[in-house]
Design an enzyme around this catalytic site. Sequence first.
Site, PDB file in Angstrom:
ATOM      1  N   ARG A 199       0.763  -1.259  -0.017  1.00  0.00           N
ATOM      2  CA  ARG A 199       0.070   0.114  -0.047  1.00  0.00           C
ATOM      3  C   ARG A 199       0.732   1.175  -0.018  1.00  0.00           C
ATOM      4  O   ARG A 199       2.007   1.362   0.718  1.00  0.00           O
ATOM      5  CB  ARG A 199      -0.806   0.173   1.351  1.00  0.00           C
ATOM      6  CG  ARG A 199      -1.811  -0.998   1.088  1.00  0.00           C
ATOM      7  CD  ARG A 199      -2.653  -1.273   2.693  1.00  0.00           C
ATOM      8  NE  ARG A 199      -1.665  -1.515   3.652  1.00  0.00           N
ATOM      9  CZ  ARG A 199      -1.820  -1.373   5.125  1.00  0.00           C
ATOM     10  NH1 ARG A 199      -3.198  -1.262   5.293  1.00  0.00           N
ATOM     11  NH2 ARG A 199      -1.110  -1.727   6.001  1.00  0.00           N
TER      12      ARG A 199
ATOM     13  N   ASN B  11     -11.400  11.006  -4.646  1.00  0.00           N
ATOM     14  CA  ASN B  11     -11.642  11.311  -3.194  1.00  0.00           C
ATOM     15  C   ASN B  11     -12.421  12.765  -3.132  1.00  0.00           C
ATOM     16  O   ASN B  11     -11.862  13.955  -3.808  1.00  0.00           O
ATOM     17  CB  ASN B  11     -10.375  11.518  -2.532  1.00  0.00           C
ATOM     18  CG  ASN B  11      -9.581   9.915  -2.453  1.00  0.00           C
ATOM     19  OD1 ASN B  11      -9.757   9.454  -1.570  1.00  0.00           O
ATOM     20  ND2 ASN B  11      -9.012   9.778  -3.704  1.00  0.00           N
TER      21      ASN B  11
END
Length: 314
Positions: free
Chosen positions: A235, A285
Amino acid sequence: MSLTVAVLMDPIRAIKIAKDSTFAMLLEASRRGHALFYMEQGDLALRDGAAWARLRPLSVKDDPADWFTLGDAAWRPLGEIDIVLARKDPPVDAQFVYDTMVLERAQRAGTQVVNDPRSLRDCNEKLFALDFPQCIAPTLVSRDRGDLKAFVATHGEAVLKPLDGMGGRGIFRVRAGDSNLNSMLETLLGEGGHDFVIAQKYIPEITAGDKRILLIDGEPVPYALARIPQGDEFRGNLAAGGRGEGVPLSERDRWIAAQVAPELRRRGLRFVGLDVIGSYLTEINVTSPTCIRELDAQFGLNIAGLMFDAIEAR
């Protein structure tokens, strides 16, 4: 012209100002002479159908030892405020949704709310990217364990994640035949198996970074922050230990931004962060996009200044 600017955010006492984009916005508003007010989720209310908030006067300074001062709280109609910065972090749960309904009442009364409350409700950060199939990697959203396992088998390697996470939490990388796949799915599907899971084909270019591209009224900032995984972590999220490195936008990045921009403008999504890995859009986002401070520091930008230019122009 001095404006009144109220911010809805998580507790300001707990933020890390060197990385906090909301704080960058507050600093810019202060530099422009705007009157700042602060509220948290518990400070919203409806009175006879009108949006009210318990607001505290706020002053800020770029000092990691003493970055804010709050005045006494007082209830006030939100329709009297010029601008509300809606910057509450996910999860987008029932209480978050109710917040957007209150903010929508303020918007109807003439307050400029950034981002548009209806779009905060409607545009799930994982699902919204699927509105642009020309930009995304193969993706499945399902509650069906068999379908999810078949997706992993078909693509050989996939990333599994919940629809309401942030900061890299709850994300799994899995290969076909992995003995842990059943356990991962049990975790993500939740008790009773009723939670949606999103599965995306694994994109090997993650090793070069998960790029965050910031857009203001649909126009991209010319640099992205590539969040590069460290060590044995796949990640790239900064909250998961990723390293942030600023990079110029590629032609593909600009193409993706151009594909998405008209819909962002239509929905009143004034400040948005696109996540791009390799050639693919992975998330949009909208709730509280970050990375202003890092890009400003690396390239001498003032992204919050660009945002307030756009806000004040309206």
